[in-house]
Motif scaffolding. Structure first.
Motif, PDB file in Angstrom:
ATOM      1  N   ARG A 109     -23.947  65.752 -10.687  1.00 55.11           N
ATOM      2  CA  ARG A 109     -25.135  65.342  -9.936  1.00 55.11           C
ATOM      3  C   ARG A 109     -25.196  63.819  -9.803  1.00 55.11           C
ATOM      4  O   ARG A 109     -25.626  63.299  -8.770  1.00 55.11           O
ATOM      5  N   LYS A 110     -24.745  63.087 -10.819  1.00 54.98           N
ATOM      6  CA  LYS A 110     -24.715  61.626 -10.721  1.00 54.98           C
ATOM      7  C   LYS A 110     -23.714  61.192  -9.656  1.00 54.98           C
ATOM      8  O   LYS A 110     -23.958  60.236  -8.902  1.00 54.98           O
ATOM      9  N   HIS A 111     -22.592  61.894  -9.577  1.00 55.58           N
ATOM     10  CA  HIS A 111     -21.593  61.580  -8.552  1.00 55.58           C
ATOM     11  C   HIS A 111     -22.180  61.809  -7.166  1.00 55.58           C
ATOM     12  O   HIS A 111     -21.978  60.988  -6.250  1.00 55.58           O
ATOM     13  N   ARG A 112     -22.914  62.898  -6.975  1.00 50.97           N
ATOM     14  CA  ARG A 112     -23.502  63.200  -5.672  1.00 50.97           C
ATOM     15  C   ARG A 112     -24.637  62.233  -5.336  1.00 50.97           C
ATOM     16  O   ARG A 112     -24.822  61.859  -4.176  1.00 50.97           O
ATOM     17  N   LEU A 113     -25.402  61.833  -6.343  1.00 54.42           N
ATOM     18  CA  LEU A 113     -26.443  60.837  -6.112  1.00 54.42           C
ATOM     19  C   LEU A 113     -25.821  59.505  -5.687  1.00 54.42           C
ATOM     20  O   LEU A 113     -26.304  58.847  -4.761  1.00 54.42           O
ATOM     21  N   LYS A 114     -24.737  59.116  -6.346  1.00 56.63           N
ATOM     22  CA  LYS A 114     -24.057  57.868  -5.983  1.00 56.63           C
ATOM     23  C   LYS A 114     -23.496  57.953  -4.566  1.00 56.63           C
ATOM     24  O   LYS A 114     -23.542  56.973  -3.805  1.00 56.63           O
ATOM     25  N   ALA A 115     -22.985  59.135  -4.167  1.00 57.12           N
ATOM     26  CA  ALA A 115     -22.463  59.300  -2.810  1.00 57.12           C
ATOM     27  C   ALA A 115     -23.558  59.115  -1.773  1.00 57.12           C
ATOM     28  O   ALA A 115     -23.337  58.494  -0.718  1.00 57.12           O
ATOM     29  N   ALA A 116     -24.765  59.645  -2.061  1.00 50.12           N
ATOM     30  CA  ALA A 116     -25.894  59.472  -1.141  1.00 50.12           C
ATOM     31  C   ALA A 116     -26.291  58.006  -1.029  1.00 50.12           C
ATOM     32  O   ALA A 116     -26.614  57.507   0.058  1.00 50.12           O
ATOM     33  N   ILE A 117     -26.239  57.301  -2.141  1.00 43.41           N
ATOM     34  CA  ILE A 117     -26.559  55.869  -2.131  1.00 43.41           C
ATOM     35  C   ILE A 117     -25.541  55.098  -1.301  1.00 43.41           C
ATOM     36  O   ILE A 117     -25.889  54.228  -0.493  1.00 43.41           O
TER      37      ILE A 117
ATOM     38  N   GLU B 291     -28.809  52.942 -13.827  1.00 49.42           N
ATOM     39  CA  GLU B 291     -27.399  52.879 -14.214  1.00 49.42           C
ATOM     40  C   GLU B 291     -26.476  52.780 -13.006  1.00 49.42           C
ATOM     41  O   GLU B 291     -25.471  52.068 -13.030  1.00 49.42           O
ATOM     42  N   LEU B 292     -26.820  53.494 -11.932  1.00 46.68           N
ATOM     43  CA  LEU B 292     -25.920  53.612 -10.791  1.00 46.68           C
ATOM     44  C   LEU B 292     -25.961  52.422  -9.835  1.00 46.68           C
ATOM     45  O   LEU B 292     -24.959  52.104  -9.195  1.00 46.68           O
ATOM     46  N   LEU B 293     -27.095  51.753  -9.708  1.00 47.04           N
ATOM     47  CA  LEU B 293     -27.286  50.816  -8.611  1.00 47.04           C
ATOM     48  C   LEU B 293     -26.724  49.427  -8.864  1.00 47.04           C
ATOM     49  O   LEU B 293     -26.249  48.765  -7.943  1.00 47.04           O
ATOM     50  N   ASN B 294     -26.835  48.954 -10.089  1.00 46.50           N
ATOM     51  CA  ASN B 294     -26.394  47.588 -10.411  1.00 46.50           C
ATOM     52  C   ASN B 294     -27.008  46.549  -9.473  1.00 46.50           C
ATOM     53  O   ASN B 294     -26.348  45.591  -9.053  1.00 46.50           O
TER      54      ASN B 294
ATOM     55  N   GLY C 255     -30.598  45.789 -24.107  1.00 45.97           N
ATOM     56  CA  GLY C 255     -31.404  44.892 -23.294  1.00 45.97           C
ATOM     57  C   GLY C 255     -31.678  45.391 -21.893  1.00 45.97           C
ATOM     58  O   GLY C 255     -32.215  44.653 -21.056  1.00 45.97           O
ATOM     59  N   ARG C 256     -31.348  46.649 -21.633  1.00 45.46           N
ATOM     60  CA  ARG C 256     -31.592  47.221 -20.319  1.00 45.46           C
ATOM     61  C   ARG C 256     -33.022  47.757 -20.220  1.00 45.46           C
ATOM     62  O   ARG C 256     -33.675  47.993 -21.241  1.00 45.46           O
ATOM     63  N   LYS C 257     -33.479  47.935 -18.971  1.00 42.99           N
ATOM     64  CA  LYS C 257     -34.849  48.391 -18.733  1.00 42.99           C
ATOM     65  C   LYS C 257     -34.804  49.631 -17.830  1.00 42.99           C
ATOM     66  O   LYS C 257     -34.982  49.527 -16.608  1.00 42.99           O
ATOM     67  N   PRO C 258     -34.580  50.808 -18.424  1.00 42.42           N
ATOM     68  CA  PRO C 258     -34.357  52.017 -17.617  1.00 42.42           C
ATOM     69  C   PRO C 258     -35.486  52.370 -16.662  1.00 42.42           C
ATOM     70  O   PRO C 258     -35.233  52.955 -15.612  1.00 42.42           O
ATOM     71  N   LEU C 259     -36.721  52.045 -17.008  1.00 40.14           N
ATOM     72  CA  LEU C 259     -37.850  52.417 -16.150  1.00 40.14           C
ATOM     73  C   LEU C 259     -38.583  51.197 -15.597  1.00 40.14           C
ATOM     74  O   LEU C 259     -39.689  51.319 -15.080  1.00 40.14           O
TER      75      LEU C 259
ATOM     76  N   THR D 201     -34.920  45.741  -9.442  1.00 42.47           N
ATOM     77  CA  THR D 201     -34.984  46.157  -8.035  1.00 42.47           C
ATOM     78  C   THR D 201     -35.956  47.321  -7.801  1.00 42.47           C
ATOM     79  O   THR D 201     -35.976  47.897  -6.714  1.00 42.47           O
ATOM     80  N   LEU D 202     -36.739  47.660  -8.811  1.00 42.13           N
ATOM     81  CA  LEU D 202     -37.751  48.709  -8.670  1.00 42.13           C
ATOM     82  C   LEU D 202     -39.037  48.106  -8.117  1.00 42.13           C
ATOM     83  O   LEU D 202     -39.637  47.222  -8.736  1.00 42.13           O
ATOM     84  N   LEU D 203     -39.465  48.578  -6.951  1.00 47.92           N
ATOM     85  CA  LEU D 203     -40.677  48.089  -6.305  1.00 47.92           C
ATOM     86  C   LEU D 203     -41.693  49.216  -6.252  1.00 47.92           C
ATOM     87  O   LEU D 203     -41.366  50.353  -5.904  1.00 47.92           O
ATOM     88  N   THR D 204     -42.925  48.914  -6.599  1.00 46.62           N
ATOM     89  CA  THR D 204     -43.982  49.929  -6.546  1.00 46.62           C
ATOM     90  C   THR D 204     -44.933  49.628  -5.391  1.00 46.62           C
ATOM     91  O   THR D 204     -45.221  48.474  -5.082  1.00 46.62           O
ATOM     92  N   VAL D 205     -45.388  50.697  -4.755  1.00 46.20           N
ATOM     93  CA  VAL D 205     -46.336  50.591  -3.641  1.00 46.20           C
ATOM     94  C   VAL D 205     -47.624  51.263  -4.079  1.00 46.20           C
ATOM     95  O   VAL D 205     -47.628  52.448  -4.417  1.00 46.20           O
ATOM     96  N   ASP D 206     -48.713  50.526  -4.053  1.00 47.99           N
ATOM     97  CA  ASP D 206     -49.978  51.062  -4.555  1.00 47.99           C
ATOM     98  C   ASP D 206     -50.934  51.474  -3.439  1.00 47.99           C
ATOM     99  O   ASP D 206     -51.250  52.650  -3.288  1.00 47.99           O
ATOM    100  N   SER D 207     -51.389  50.543  -2.647  1.00 50.34           N
ATOM    101  CA  SER D 207     -52.432  50.845  -1.670  1.00 50.34           C
ATOM    102  C   SER D 207     -51.877  51.621  -0.476  1.00 50.34           C
ATOM    103  O   SER D 207     -50.677  51.610  -0.188  1.00 50.34           O
TER     104      SER D 207
END
Length: 403
Positions: free
Chosen positions: A153-161, A190-193, A230-234, A238-244
């Motif tokens: 599933r990680k391989h398929r997710l990376k392919a979609a990316i 992990e996948l995006l770097n 030292g990683r931040k999994p959550l 590059t994680l952007l949140t949209v609120d309003s």
């Protein structure tokens, strides 16, 4: 969780017993449900939450808790980690009659599986079977199939990316706010770097993700190893949140019009409501984009229609309008938070003392029938598997389908 508001409305005035992580997450779930189904009046919401929080009894995992203790009956429960979402638990219920001076072996042990998690679920330890069950009430959501492996599933997710990067398109992932979203974020970190922005467009999912971060003590060993690095999994950069809602509409317009690739995670998971619907309306007709399903799509939902007819460039109706599907449509089954058939069978096989009766619940009829057959086959042990000095485990006397 979903039945609590109805129980309260019907007059229930007892305690709400749950695990310690669920005690943190439950008010978030019920606040959202109250706003959607009853009222958004702030005073009413606060009064409702005060009532909920005053009744919560948070139990540690693995510890017995006495519900009833009279000369005639003693009823104790114990919560064990179920691995479905953070805080999920299966429940062991031990019923005995103290007045008979019977030994512990004479008690009846009933186990309610609730929703069991997949063995390879990110962030959470896999569920461990109980030592004993006389009667087992077992879920059967995926009783007729097995999931893809985590590596697949990680391989398929990376392919979609990679396709999104190549096509300058957006990968739309309909996902529920709790559980699935956090697992996806964990994998994407992990996948995006840092190659691609991840848009979390759900205020409720953002709240749950923040709560997950607070509850790191309940993460599994792999997740803790990432934290030590030292990683931040959550909470990656590059994680952007949209609120309003205004920000949401601007993001839909921007991604639909621009050539900037991105990943969007938005609810609801079956596309029958929520912010994902606006993204679908804007992007389904454009072949640059991908719709990636990572969870079960129930019959009769727009998600099922997109999943079924999208590969043939069919159409789906959203809010009464027909939209042609030109975007690529894919499904990655391994991201289901429910255990698959093999996981459910292993849950039973892993018990030292297996149940004499199994009741299958929470699954389509076909899934229950298939799981019933798999359990019957797996639980018939030949004599050469019995070690000297140990009593032979016998197959269940009765495996029944219960709605």
């Amino acid at each position: 969780m979903g039945r609590i508001p109805w129980l309260l409305a019907a007059g229930f005035d007892g305690p709400i017993i749950c695990s310690q992580p669920s005690a943190r997450l439950l008010p978030l779930v019920l606040e959202d449900a109250f706003k959607l189904g009853i009222s958004r009046d702030r005073k009413l919401v606060e009064r409702y939450l005060e009532q909920i929080e005053s009744r919560i009894v948070a139990l540690p995992y693995k510890q017995w808790f006495t519900l009833v203790d009279t000369p005639e009956h003693r009823v104790q429960i114990r919560l064990q980690r179920a691995g479905h979402i953070l805080g999920s638990a299966y429940v062991e219920v031990d019923i005995s009659q103290p007045s008979t001076k019977a030994s512990a072996k004479d008690s009846t042990r009933i186990v309610f599986s609730g929703d069991l998690g997949a063995s390879h679920t990110p962030l959470l330890p896999a569920p461990r079977p109980p030592y004993r069950a006389d009667i087992l009430v077992l879920e059967s959501t995926y009783g007729d199939r097995n999931h893809e492996s985590r590596a697949t599933r990680k391989h398929r997710l990376k392919a979609a990316i990679d396709r999104a990067l190549h096509n300058n398109g957006t990968v739309l992932i309909p996902a529920f706010s709790i559980g699935r979203t956090q697992e996806l974020l964990y994998e994407l970190e992990e996948l995006l770097n840092g190659e691609l922005p991840v848009i979390l467009d759900s205020p409720l999912a953002s709240k749950f993700t923040a709560a997950y971060r607070e509850l790191q003590a309940f993460w599994d060993e792999e997740a803790h190893a990432r934290l030590k690095q030292g990683r931040k999994p959550l909470a990656f950069d590059t994680l952007l949140t949209v609120d309003s809602h205004d920000e949401h509409l601007k993001m839909v317009h921007h991604l639909a019009r621009s050539g900037r690739p991105a990943i969007v995670i938005a609810g609801s998971g079956m596309c029958n409501a929520g912010r994902i619907v606006n993204y679908l309306k804007a992007m389904l007709g454009d072949e640059r984009h991908d719709v990636l399903f990572v969870g079960y799509q129930a019959e009769g939902t727009p998600g099922r229609d997109i999943q079924q007819y999208g590969p043939q460039n069919g159409y789906v109706e959203l809010d009464g309008e027909r939209y042609t599907i030109r975007a690529r449509v894919e499904t990655i089954g391994g991201y289901s938070a429910h255990a698959d058939q093999q996981g459910l069978v292993n849950f039973v096989k892993g018990m030292k003392h297996r149940p004499r009766e199994i009741r299958l619940v929470h699954g389509d009829e076909g899934a229950k029938v298939a799981l019933k057959a798999a359990l019957k086959e797996a639980c018939v042990l030949s004599t050469d598997t019995v070690k000297p000095g140990l009593a032979a485990n016998t197959p269940p006397e009765n495996i029944s389908d219960t709605n």
